[in-house]
Design a protein around this motif. Sequence first.
Motif, PDB file in Angstrom:
ATOM      1  N   GLU A  49     175.021  -0.690  18.738  1.00  0.00           N
ATOM      2  CA  GLU A  49     175.916   0.333  19.275  1.00  0.00           C
ATOM      3  C   GLU A  49     176.042   0.202  20.811  1.00  0.00           C
ATOM      4  OE1 GLU A  49     178.073   2.511  18.307  1.00  0.00           O
ATOM      5  OE2 GLU A  49     178.200   3.455  20.271  1.00  0.00           O
ATOM      6  N   THR A  50     174.922  -0.136  21.483  1.00  0.00           N
ATOM      7  CA  THR A  50     174.960  -0.286  22.947  1.00  0.00           C
ATOM      8  C   THR A  50     175.988  -1.341  23.355  1.00  0.00           C
ATOM      9  OG1 THR A  50     173.085  -1.762  22.634  1.00  0.00           O
ATOM     10  CG2 THR A  50     172.597   0.396  23.567  1.00  0.00           C
ATOM     11  N   THR A  51     175.890  -2.527  22.735  1.00  0.00           N
ATOM     12  CA  THR A  51     176.774  -3.619  23.152  1.00  0.00           C
ATOM     13  C   THR A  51     178.227  -3.308  22.776  1.00  0.00           C
ATOM     14  OG1 THR A  51     174.893  -5.054  22.675  1.00  0.00           O
ATOM     15  CG2 THR A  51     176.958  -6.140  23.184  1.00  0.00           C
ATOM     16  N   ALA A  52     178.429  -2.673  21.609  1.00  0.00           N
ATOM     17  CA  ALA A  52     179.790  -2.328  21.198  1.00  0.00           C
ATOM     18  C   ALA A  52     180.411  -1.332  22.192  1.00  0.00           C
ATOM     19  CB  ALA A  52     179.784  -1.733  19.788  1.00  0.00           C
ATOM     20  N   SER A  53     179.664  -0.308  22.566  1.00  0.00           N
ATOM     21  CA  SER A  53     180.202   0.693  23.499  1.00  0.00           C
ATOM     22  C   SER A  53     180.441   0.083  24.875  1.00  0.00           C
ATOM     23  CB  SER A  53     179.236   1.871  23.645  1.00  0.00           C
ATOM     24  OG  SER A  53     179.335   2.707  22.530  1.00  0.00           O
ATOM     25  N   GLN A  54     179.504  -0.798  25.290  1.00  0.00           N
ATOM     26  CA  GLN A  54     179.665  -1.402  26.621  1.00  0.00           C
ATOM     27  C   GLN A  54     180.914  -2.273  26.659  1.00  0.00           C
ATOM     28  OE1 GLN A  54     176.839  -0.569  29.129  1.00  0.00           O
ATOM     29  NE2 GLN A  54     178.894  -0.645  29.976  1.00  0.00           N
ATOM     30  N   GLU A 107     189.875   7.101  29.929  1.00  0.00           N
ATOM     31  CA  GLU A 107     189.172   7.823  28.860  1.00  0.00           C
ATOM     32  C   GLU A 107     187.912   8.472  29.405  1.00  0.00           C
ATOM     33  OE1 GLU A 107     188.805   5.757  25.068  1.00  0.00           O
ATOM     34  OE2 GLU A 107     190.637   4.658  25.564  1.00  0.00           O
ATOM     35  N   ARG A 108     187.679   9.696  28.945  1.00  0.00           N
ATOM     36  CA  ARG A 108     186.452  10.343  29.400  1.00  0.00           C
ATOM     37  C   ARG A 108     185.277   9.897  28.529  1.00  0.00           C
ATOM     38  NH1 ARG A 108     184.904  14.542  26.623  1.00  0.00           N
ATOM     39  NH2 ARG A 108     186.350  15.469  25.132  1.00  0.00           N
ATOM     40  N   ALA A 109     184.060  10.250  29.006  1.00  0.00           N
ATOM     41  CA  ALA A 109     182.856   9.797  28.309  1.00  0.00           C
ATOM     42  C   ALA A 109     182.546  10.715  27.139  1.00  0.00           C
ATOM     43  CB  ALA A 109     181.688   9.791  29.283  1.00  0.00           C
ATOM     44  N   ARG A 110     182.135  10.099  26.015  1.00  0.00           N
ATOM     45  CA  ARG A 110     181.753  10.901  24.851  1.00  0.00           C
ATOM     46  C   ARG A 110     180.438  10.363  24.309  1.00  0.00           C
ATOM     47  NH1 ARG A 110     184.125  10.029  18.839  1.00  0.00           N
ATOM     48  NH2 ARG A 110     182.072  10.468  18.051  1.00  0.00           N
ATOM     49  N   ARG A 111     179.549  11.286  23.916  1.00  0.00           N
ATOM     50  CA  ARG A 111     178.278  10.833  23.357  1.00  0.00           C
ATOM     51  C   ARG A 111     178.484  10.374  21.920  1.00  0.00           C
ATOM     52  NH1 ARG A 111     172.986  11.154  24.667  1.00  0.00           N
ATOM     53  NH2 ARG A 111     173.419  12.319  26.547  1.00  0.00           N
ATOM     54  N   ARG A 112     177.953   9.183  21.627  1.00  0.00           N
ATOM     55  CA  ARG A 112     178.051   8.651  20.274  1.00  0.00           C
ATOM     56  C   ARG A 112     176.669   8.088  19.962  1.00  0.00           C
ATOM     57  NH1 ARG A 112     182.890   6.508  18.091  1.00  0.00           N
ATOM     58  NH2 ARG A 112     183.724   6.284  20.160  1.00  0.00           N
ATOM     59  N   SER A 113     175.985   8.671  19.003  1.00  0.00           N
ATOM     60  CA  SER A 113     174.563   8.378  18.749  1.00  0.00           C
ATOM     61  C   SER A 113     173.822   8.337  20.079  1.00  0.00           C
ATOM     62  CB  SER A 113     174.376   7.121  17.897  1.00  0.00           C
ATOM     63  OG  SER A 113     174.622   5.961  18.608  1.00  0.00           O
ATOM     64  N   ILE A 114     173.140   7.229  20.406  1.00  0.00           N
ATOM     65  CA  ILE A 114     172.364   7.256  21.649  1.00  0.00           C
ATOM     66  C   ILE A 114     173.199   6.885  22.864  1.00  0.00           C
ATOM     67  CG2 ILE A 114     170.083   6.828  20.605  1.00  0.00           C
ATOM     68  CD1 ILE A 114     170.529   3.823  21.305  1.00  0.00           C
TER      69      ILE A 114
END
Length: 453
Positions: A265-270, A416-423
């Motif tokens: 998830e980290t790499t996908a979001s980054q 786009e604003r920031a949104r929390r997604r899992s961690i």
Amino acid sequence: MNGLPPGPRMPVLLQTLGTWSRPTAFLERCRARYGKRFTVRLIGQPPMVMISDPEEIKEIFQAPPDVLHPGEGARILEPILGPNSVILLDEDPHLEQRKLMLPAFHGERMQRLAGLIADLAEREVASWPLEEPVALHPRLQRLTLEVILRAVFGLERGAQLDSLRGLLTRVLAFTESPLSVLPPLPRALTRVGPMARLERDSAEVDKLIYALIDERRRGAESSSDSASGEDVLSMLLAARHEDGSPMSPEELRDELMTALAAGHETTASQLAWAFERLAREQRVLARLTEELDSGSDDAYLTATINEILRHRPVLPNAEPRLVVQPIEIGGVLYPPGVALFANAYLLHHDPAVYPDPYAFRPERFLESPPGTYTWIPFGGGRRRCLGASFALLEMKIVMRTVLARFELCPAGDRAERARRRSITISPAGGGRVIFSERVAAEPDRREPAAVLA
Ligand code: HEM
């Protein structure tokens, strides 16, 4: 706990909602009011002190292992990762597990995976639609999951890969729900609904992973060369404890799940932030594309990735460090029971550290390289992200692949604003862009390993 730095006085419930729904805006408001260190209180959590001064962050990262416990601070992840996960351990057990894993994630070792990652990226990108708005996050998630299953678990295409992919997609989707951050529920509540399904799916995942480990171990024994594969599991199978024993199936299972949970998830979001930013920063995009087309070194690509990680760190802070012995940092004495957060988001947006911090300007990292205590998207000290080389390599390959094929522009007027997604903190719209086919340059067809060396 009276001597803790001041922080918002609003009810704990509102602080919890604020951190969940508007994570970066909430942090900014607290900093504007209370300065570089402040205390936040969330439901079911110890007092959380946010720290963003580079000197204080250095002290946190260098504190002795028996004084601050990051492992204990991350206990909430145990149901998914398992008790042997390097993330959840402290002191000697942590050091021992980390030593076992380090060679598998070493930068040079990672280069051998470049060809595989490039191949997977090409396949994924080939299906992306053109000339219409597309939210990249789910597509990037699919890609980073595939990369981990192939490069870390070492799975080949086939039924085993398909079953594990299907189940893990469901288990990982659960981690995006607010339910996943609740303290452990009474047993009766876990027998029905989403929790029961999670348990069933997780048990099925475990079965498949243990079968994979068993199969690979038997294969390695019969070929008498356990490190022959390029994948991370091959390296872990070859790793030995100090007494010469191999890692147990439980340790291997927990570390595979750790790599998956920490690295997917980290790499996908980054990457979603990377394209969201580049689409809105056409000057940077043009310079980057020119560099990639010219086949020269990748200094500007590296600087751009460093800037993305500074500007939009997907983990807004390093693992929380739980105080287990009193420690003084920056003149404040912290008692046991408090959690200290080295806050990357606030540090990276401090005008005293980064002039014009809200501007997206990769050139700042051409002028001077990232500092150990001023650029902390991967945390620091003896807990620094084990997968940093892996993530950087993957980001480079995916960005090269996409930019060799497409031009991109933003799909809306507003960033786009920031949104929390899992961690993680992700772009709220999933990183929406519009691609069009590139007409001018030929894609770089050199071997990925040669390009990235
Ligand atoms: C852009 C992608 C990534 C980011 C931003 C990131 C960030 C982080 C951060 C902030 C930490 C905590 C460090 C600390 O507390 O000091 C961490 C730990 C860790 N990460 Fe990553 N990570 C990424 C990708 C990955 C990948 C791809 C893997 C593995 C495949 C991975 C494996 C780990 C592990 C095992 C730890 C725990 C290290 C320890 O406790 O000793 N990460 N990561």
